[in-house]
Design an enzyme around this catalytic site. Structure first.
Site: not given
Ligand code: ADP
Ligand code: MG
Length: 470
Positions: A165, A274
């Site tokens: 994903k 990161c």
């Molecule tokens: P940022 O906030 O910097 O975008 P995230 O950790 O939110 O970093 O995003 C990193 C990845 O995790 C992206 O592919 C995002 O779609 C995914 N992601 C965000 N929230 C969730 C969640 N609750 N469960 C699984 N994947 C998630």
């Protein structure tokens, strides 16, 4: 003449890239492009794990070759999608992605077990390493292709199938990669791509009972929530999370190298890394001089259109990120830090979320910008009086991804390398990566190591076999 041919090729690539972007894209499941993903899509892991290691290796290598053939195109897609300077994409991250695939193709034929001299009786005891199964790989937007490949390469070499994903902000290069997967001739279902938002597509992948292992790169907050969900069915997880990496410049450092290294350390990829070296500790005797040079360096950086080969720093990825970073700049001002360079946007650059390379001095250890990950072009520069103090302050973070040290003294170098709480320590360097060198964090920066042979541990289970010889 050569130049004319080059420009012609460049133009053809741009046309192809525009064509790719203007098409609408779907999910890539079981070798087909589909508009929705049913819960029952079969990821045919059996074909893949039963294929000979040599055959798997050949396919991974073929994918690497196709990536190399389409390098310019993949570089442009990342640059357009998230603002990475094109030079960095062409000469840094995209070639690294190709190298990584080739390195992991080699490992497919080298995953071995051991024979163990047990004392429990007359037994022949040996181990085998078996693929963990279906891997759900969730990646961030800062290095779209490279992050995908870090997970894909090792998982495929180990015999796993993958549902990838990409981040919602930057899925293009991964979607193009999926087309190359078909072209390379992978069996259907070995590599799958599901696009969508994190709380929807990402969360569904994590919760899916068919997913044996979740390999995540992203924020610490989301990493924790993924671990909680995965805990229910004991799904395997590995986590490459946030950071607030220290960069220590000692009084005996080669200052010229240290300054440019530290500035690259924070401003590469707009600071959206990161492992960005976002806390710079400088020996007090050279602090003023270093600060002045850092300010000059930041002011000289060329910020602009990421597709312009002269650009050193592009826009940040999204309006959300832009507001977040500007919020941190405001917090630094409010909390009493002094601005040395940047601190403002670049409206004259046209559309795009451009933030100037920003350097703050007079930052204390308790200020927000010296504690929280900003993920943008903002750095805190702080003086220190002795090495123990620098070490203690460097380690006083909940994160532990990377650290940099600048010194000409071999004892100092080894002392800090031993004692810094970080998964990677660079001495007189920053942001150096290699497919063969393990990468991952201490503390809340996560666990598990990508790259190197260590990455294979993330995607294999050890099975121990006893044969009674009595
Ligand atoms: P940022 O906030 O910097 O975008 P995230 O950790 O939110 O970093 O995003 C990193 C990845 O995790 C992206 O592919 C995002 O779609 C995914 N992601 C965000 N929230 C969730 C969640 N609750 N469960 C699984 N994947 C998630
Ligand atoms: Mg998020």
């Amino acid at each position: 003449m050569a130049e004319a041919i080059f420009l012609e090729q460049q133009l053809q690539t741009e046309t192809r890239v525009q064509g790719f972007i203007s098409r609408s894209h779907q999910h890539y499941i079981d070798g087909n492009w589909v508009s929705s993903v049913s819960g029952k899509s079969a990821f045919r892991g059996k074909d893949w794990r039963q294929m000979s290691p040599q055959a798997r290796s050949t396919l991974i290598w073929r994918l690497a070759d196709l990536m190399a053939d389409h390098l310019e195109e993949l570089a442009q897609l990342d640059s357009i999608d998230m603002g990475m300077p094109i030079r960095q994409a062409q000469y840094g991250t995209t070639p690294m992605a190709v190298d990584h695939m080739r390195y992991m193709a080699g490992w497919a034929t080298k995953i071995e077990g051991e024979t163990i001299p047990v004392s429990a009786g007359n037994f022949f005891n040996y181990t085998v390493r078996q693929p963990v199964g279906v891997v759900g790989a969730i990646i961030p937007w800062n290095f779209p292709l490279l992050m995908a490949v870090w997970k894909l390469g090792a998982a495929l070499a180990a015999g796993c199938t993958v549902v990838l994903k990409p981040a919602e902000q930057s899925p293009l290069s991964v979607l193009r990669l999926a087309e190359l997967v078909t072209e390379a001739g992978f069996p259907p279902g070995v590599v799958n791509v599901v696009t969508g938002y994190g709380p929807e597509a990402g969360a569904a992948l994590v919760a899916h009972p068919g997913v044996n292992k979740v390999s995540f790169t992203g924020s610490t907050e989301v990493g924790k929530s993924i671990m909680r969900t995965a805990a229910d069915r004991m799904a395997r997880v590995s986590m490459e999370l946030g950071g607030k990496s220290p960069n220590i410049i000692c009084a005996d450092a080669n200052l010229k190298r240290a300054i440019s290294g530290a500035m690259l350390g924070i401003f590469m990829n707009q600071g959206e890394v990161c492992s960005a070296g976002s806390r710079i500790y400088v020996a007090r005797e050279i602090y003023d001089q270093a600060l002045e040079q850092m300010g000059d360096y930041a002011n000289r950086m060329r910020v602009g259109n990421p597709l312009d080969p002269k650009t050193q720093m592009g826009p940040v990825v999204s309006e959300e990120q832009y507001q977040r970073v500007l919020g941190y700049i405001d917090s630094a001002r409010r909390e009493g830090a002094s601005l040395v360079a940047g601190g403002e946007t670049l409206p004259e650059a046209g559309s795009g979320f451009y933030i100037k390379p920003t350097v703050f001095a007079n930052v204390t250890d308790t200020m927000t910008i010296s504690r929280e990950e900003i993920f943008g072009p903002v750095v805190a520069v702080m003086p220190f009086d002795d090495l123990e103090e620098a070490l203690e302050r460097a380690n006083s973070s909940e994160y532990g991804l990377a650290a940099g040290v600048w010194t000409e003294n071999v004892r100092t170098a080894h002392y800090l390398a031993q004692n810094l709480e970080a998964g990677t320590v660079w001495i007189n360097a920053y942001h150096i990566y290699d497919a063969a060198a393990p990468w991952g964090g201490f503390k809340q920066s996560g666990f598990g190591r990508e790259m190197g042979h260590h990455a294979l541990e993330l995607y294999t289970e050890i099975k121990d076999v006893w044969i009674n010889l009595q």
